[in-house]
Design a protein around this motif. Structure first.
Motif, short mmCIF file in Angstrom:
data_model
loop_
_atom_site.label_atom_id
_atom_site.label_comp_id
_atom_site.label_asym_id
_atom_site.label_seq_id
_atom_site.Cartn_x
_atom_site.Cartn_y
_atom_site.Cartn_z
N ARG A 71 6.05 2.78 20.19
CA ARG A 71 5.79 1.34 19.99
C ARG A 71 7.06 0.50 19.89
O ARG A 71 7.07 -0.67 20.28
N THR A 82 0.84 0.62 13.88
CA THR A 82 0.73 2.05 14.17
C THR A 82 -0.56 2.35 14.93
O THR A 82 -1.55 1.62 14.81
N ARG B 347 -7.60 8.72 -5.75
CA ARG B 347 -8.53 8.36 -4.67
C ARG B 347 -9.85 7.87 -5.24
O ARG B 347 -10.44 6.91 -4.74
N LEU B 354 -0.40 8.40 -0.37
CA LEU B 354 0.22 9.08 0.77
C LEU B 354 1.06 10.23 0.24
O LEU B 354 1.81 10.06 -0.71
N GLN B 367 6.75 11.45 13.01
CA GLN B 367 5.42 11.51 12.39
C GLN B 367 5.44 10.93 10.98
O GLN B 367 4.54 10.20 10.59
N LYS B 369 7.51 8.71 9.90
CA LYS B 369 7.67 7.26 10.05
C LYS B 369 6.31 6.62 10.28
O LYS B 369 5.98 5.60 9.68
N THR B 370 5.52 7.25 11.18
CA THR B 370 4.19 6.70 11.46
C THR B 370 3.32 6.75 10.20
O THR B 370 2.60 5.80 9.90
N ARG B 371 3.40 7.86 9.47
CA ARG B 371 2.61 7.96 8.23
C ARG B 371 2.96 6.83 7.26
O ARG B 371 2.09 6.17 6.72
N GLU B 373 4.46 3.99 7.88
CA GLU B 373 4.13 2.67 8.40
C GLU B 373 2.62 2.42 8.31
O GLU B 373 2.20 1.32 7.93
N ALA B 374 1.83 3.43 8.63
CA ALA B 374 0.38 3.27 8.56
C ALA B 374 -0.05 3.03 7.11
O ALA B 374 -0.91 2.19 6.83
N PHE B 375 0.57 3.75 6.20
CA PHE B 375 0.25 3.58 4.79
C PHE B 375 0.60 2.15 4.35
O PHE B 375 -0.15 1.49 3.62
N GLU B 377 0.61 -0.39 6.21
CA GLU B 377 -0.39 -1.31 6.77
C GLU B 377 -1.61 -1.40 5.86
O GLU B 377 -2.19 -2.48 5.69
N ILE B 378 -1.98 -0.27 5.25
CA ILE B 378 -3.10 -0.32 4.29
C ILE B 378 -2.72 -1.24 3.12
O ILE B 378 -3.50 -2.09 2.70
#
Ligand SMILES: Nc1ncnc2c1ncn2[C@@H]1O[C@H](COP(=O)(O)OP(=O)(O)OP(=O)(O)O)[C@@H](O)[C@H]1O
Ligand code: SF4
Ligand SMILES: [Mg+2]
Lengths: 269, 385
Positions: A71, A82, B347, B354, B367, B369-371, B373-375, B377-378
């Motif tokens: 990306r 993502t 939870r 995370l 991977q 980094k994606t984790r 970044e996705a976290f 975003e939440i």
């Protein structure tokens, strides 16, 4: 809000996918090409093809979200998100009752939980290795001298499955070699491989749980044998998008659309 | 000799935004060793630093020394955590900066075994000490036990360095108390946005206590600016739990994303700071014993998991953290033991969690980094909802 168009560009490890939508969310074009060695070139090429298909120009696109592992290399994008969020949003658009998304791509597999608005609540993702991903299947297809279509033909749904105990690509490959040496029918081996991936995905699913309808995205959703096994294991029918590889790009396009709209609505505008 | 005044070293690493300078670890220790300072290498995590200070011994901590793990692998099982491996690699090099021996607190079985191995099997030219911290929470037995081991350790040191000067021990406790007071205030300021410091600088500051002379560390803390008014809140508020802070690359990445670590439950962080301010020390032995038992709950000290959960949720509330990042060191048994239930409980409370696993390499995988970044975003979605 006529004449507003939005795009999502998903530069994945194996495929680069683009989706273009209009202001109402209607899909105008979708493209899937191999990523190859240069993600930014693949993004340019796929975007160009998607624009042609939709009969639009680059200037005509209001906002573009880049997603996927490449990306950051999409220079023309107006935002990036993502692929985890994008697959959630994309799956929600296609199947609004989705609560769980399973994305099995080339290098990563993810299980994503979303709420009734498509917002991500939780996710899990495979570790560094290729176990439980499309790449695993590709390596095995190569070893079995089958193409991906043969590897996923519905013929493989029923019948005996050869025991493949490893989820690790390297170990599984040597198991395949010894099964071939014992003249095990290739279909049984294929079945065993599909089962190995399904077991891997299953352990990810159980770590965060299943909520609502389950939508399967990513290229591996093309593999009919694997889909049947996964449905059997989960005990439910999966939602399979017509074009599972572009779900992330579609989600990206919707995120671009939402961002534009909420910007318009924000009090500073 | 251990100085209680400001140490004069060329501070060669200036941290941005902070306007205070933190000396580079190896340069600093080299200069110190050359000046004749007695330096003991101490393994993680809790040990009676004040006692060492009173004997004019500088305790420098060995957590994650840089460099590849080459020779240590020959002595250790593959399923041992990288902290133990990296420490052994460091010890095997017999570095000049350590001249007074090594101290192995009983933090976990892996470290305890390492202590025995270094002492009895591998052998080093310097003395090797062990310190068996009590497991379990405050009670008559554990406090008595702790007092006993403190006194035993004092006796051991006296056989080498001569009788302890009680005034020096009291002065060391007073210094320790001052450091704690500053750290508590800084931690509080971070939770309420009264600290203009990014994630990277904050943890550089926290980790400087692992190697700076206490007097130098105190003068560093004195320079930290606590704001009168809260600064702008980060885009998302995160709490971190684990042994060490996330690697510099992850901290930098979180800074870039606009995520502030507003609270931590790290063994190398807030688990070493008393939960609340303590009275100024009068009797060193009482003070040291009390201090040990008012430290926050920790996986390495056994104890009640409910107490840990309660402590975590208090920190999350006070800092308004929206999510929790567990940065787990691979094969760290004590942490893994608690982790499952902690995640489950958070939870259930709808707190995003995370978990990352680290082998302490400086590189951050695509991977992860994606984790992250996705976290993030939440968390951003939560903040904007
Ligand atoms: N026609 C097909 N039949 C069976 N499998 C297919 C087919 N097309 C693609 N696949 C599978 O899909 C995988 C690629 O999926 P996808 O395009 O979603 O990956 P990606 O997004 O590039 O990867 P990632 O998300 O991990 O970065 C291939 O590895 C292959 O196994
Ligand atoms: S990381 Fe865990 S296992 Fe390793 S030394 Fe620290 S407490 Fe022990
Ligand atoms: Mg993908």
């Amino acid at each position: 809000m006529a004449d507003l168009y939005f795009a999502g560009v998903d530069v994945g490890s194996l495929s680069t996918d683009v989706s273009i939508i209009d202001h109402s969310g209607k899909v105008l074009s979708e493209i899937v090409i191999p990523t190859g060695v240069n993600g930014s070139e693949a993004a340019e090429e796929a975007f160009g093809s998607a624009l042609n298909l939709a009969d639009l120009t680059r200037e005509g696109i209001t906002a573009i979200t880049a997603t996927g592992y490449g990306r950051a290399s999409v220079a023309f994008a107006t935002g990036k998100t993502t692929e985890i969020s994008c697959h959630g949003v994309g799956a929600h658009q296609l199947f609004p009752r989705t609560g769980t998304v399973i994305d099995i791509g080339g290098q990563d597999s993810k299980v994503i939980q979303i709420d009734s608005h498509g917002r991500m609540l939780d996710f899990t993702m495979n570790d560094k290795c290729a176990a439980g991903t499309g790449r695993f299947l590709e390596v095995m297809a190569n070893r079995l001298e089958l193409d991906l279509d043969e590897l996923s033909s519905p013929l493989n749904i029923k019948g005996e499955s050869a025991p493949i105990s490893s989820t690790c690509t390297v170990f599984a490959e040597s198991e395949v070699i010894s099964l071939l040496a014992k003249n095990t029918p290739r279909e049984e081996i294929v079945h065993g491989l599909q089962r190995s991936i399904v077991n891997r995905i299953w352990s990810m699913v159980t770590s965060i749980g299943v909520e609502g309808e389950v939508t399967l995205t990513g290229g591996v959703a093309h593999n009919k044998g694997l889909v049947a096994l996964l449905e059997e294991k989960l005990g439910l029918t999966l939602n399979i998008p017509e074009n599972p590889q572009t779900v992330g790009a579609l989600g990206g396009a919707h995120i671009a659309r939402r961002a534009y709209q909420s910007n318009l609505e924000s009090p500073t505008n | 000799m251990l100085r209680f005044s400001k140490h004069e070293t060329t501070f060669n690493e200036i941290t941005k935004n902070m306007n205070i300078s933190i000396p580079d670890r190896s340069e600093y220790l080299k200069t110190l060793a050359q000046s004749g300072q007695k330096i003991m290498g101490v393994l993680p995590a809790l040990y009676p630093r004040e006692l060492l200070w009173a004997f004019d011994i500088h305790a420098t901590e060995i957590w994650d020394p840089p460099g590849e793990i080459l020779h240590a692998n020959a002595h250790l099982q593959t399923t041992i955590c990288p902290i133990v491996k990296k420490s052994l690699e460091f010890i095997l090099k017999e570095p000049d900066i350590i001249n007074a021996g090594y101290l192995f607190p009983h933090t976990c079985d892996s470290l305890q075994n390492l202590g025995t191995q270094v002492k009895d099997l591998i052998g080093v030219s310097l003395p090797v000490y062990t310190f068996y911290n009590p497991k379990g929470s405050f009670n008559k037995m554990t406090t008595k036990y702790y007092r006993d081991i403190l006194q035993n350790y004092q006796l051991t040191l006296e056989t080498i360095y001569g009788p302890l000067n009680p005034e020096k021990l009291l002065a060391a406790c007073v210094l320790s108390h001052k450091i704690d007071s500053y750290l508590l205030a800084i931690q509080q300021a971070r939770m309420t946005d009264h600290l203009a410091m990014n994630n990277l600088d904050y943890f550089k500051l926290m980790r400087a206590q692992e190697y700076l002379l206490p007097s130098d560390y105190l003068s560093l803390l004195e320079q930290v600016d606590i704001l009168d008014q809260p600064s702008e809140s980060p885009r998302a508020r995160l709490m971190v739990s684990g042994i060490l802070p996330p690697t510099s690359e992850i901290l930098r990445f979180l800074d870039e994303l606009g995520v502030g670590i507003v609270a931590d439950d790290l063994l190398a962080g807030s688990r070493r700071i008393p939960k609340f301010p303590m009275d100024t020390p009068v009797s060193p032995l009482d003070y040291l014993t009390d201090r040990f038992f008012v430290l926050p709950p920790c996986s390495t000290r056994g104890g009640d998991l409910d107490e840990r959960l309660h402590h975590l949720s208090k920190l999350m509330d006070a800092s308004q953290a929206q999510g929790m990042l567990f940065d787990m060191i691979k094969f760290c048994e004590p942490e893994l033991f608690d982790h499952r239930l902690l995640v489950k409980t958070l939870r259930e409370k709808n707190i995003p969690v995370l978990t990352l696993e680290t082998e302490l390499d400086s590189h951050i995988s695509g991977q992860d980094k994606t984790r992250i970044e996705a976290f993030t975003e939440i968390l951003f979605e939560m903040a904007s909802a």
